[in-house]
Motif scaffolding. Structure first.
Motif, short mmCIF file in Angstrom:
data_model
loop_
_atom_site.label_atom_id
_atom_site.label_comp_id
_atom_site.label_asym_id
_atom_site.label_seq_id
_atom_site.Cartn_x
_atom_site.Cartn_y
_atom_site.Cartn_z
N GLU A 134 45.40 38.41 39.83
CA GLU A 134 45.72 37.73 41.09
C GLU A 134 44.57 36.83 41.52
O GLU A 134 44.78 35.71 42.01
N ILE A 135 43.35 37.30 41.35
CA ILE A 135 42.18 36.51 41.72
C ILE A 135 42.10 35.25 40.86
O ILE A 135 41.92 34.15 41.37
N THR A 175 44.50 33.77 39.22
CA THR A 175 45.62 32.88 39.56
C THR A 175 45.31 32.09 40.82
O THR A 175 45.53 30.87 40.87
N ARG A 176 44.77 32.74 41.83
CA ARG A 176 44.43 32.06 43.08
C ARG A 176 43.34 31.01 42.84
O ARG A 176 43.40 29.89 43.34
N ASN A 189 44.88 28.04 41.04
CA ASN A 189 45.70 27.26 41.96
C ASN A 189 44.84 26.43 42.91
O ASN A 189 45.14 25.27 43.18
N ASP A 190 43.77 27.04 43.42
CA ASP A 190 42.87 26.32 44.31
C ASP A 190 42.18 25.17 43.59
O ASP A 190 42.04 24.07 44.12
#
Length: 91
Positions: free
Chosen positions: A34-35, A37-38, A41-42
């Protein structure tokens, strides 16, 4: 669909630190996936700056580079205003 990505020990350690920091500050357990992926995306949202971070040169120019450019400038003796530039560029 999960894919393995190899990272060095320093990156892995920082990822674990981020994971612990999120858990500590928010009370939410998040996975390393999740980290990542974030973060991806950022980075994608501001991909211009991200891509530029891999360039060998930096902007703005260094003082030496500015001086080199200024040494190469010459005056044509003709004054140019905005209308002249617009005419040249846009006809």
């Amino acid at each position: 669909m999960a894919t393995a990505v190899k990272v060095d020990e320093d990156a892995k350690s920082r990822l674990e630190e981020l994971q612990a920091e999120v858990r500590l500050r928010t009370g939410h357990n998040v996975t390393q996936q999740e980290i990542l992926t974030r973060l991806i995306n950022d980075a994608y949202e501001s991909h211009e700056a991200f891509v530029d971070s891999f360039r060998d040169t930096t902007v703005p120019l260094s003082e030496d580079e500015k001086e080199t450019m200024q040494r190469g400038r010459i005056s044509s003796g003709v004054e140019t205003d905005e209308e002249d530039i617009d005419d040249i560029l846009y006809g």
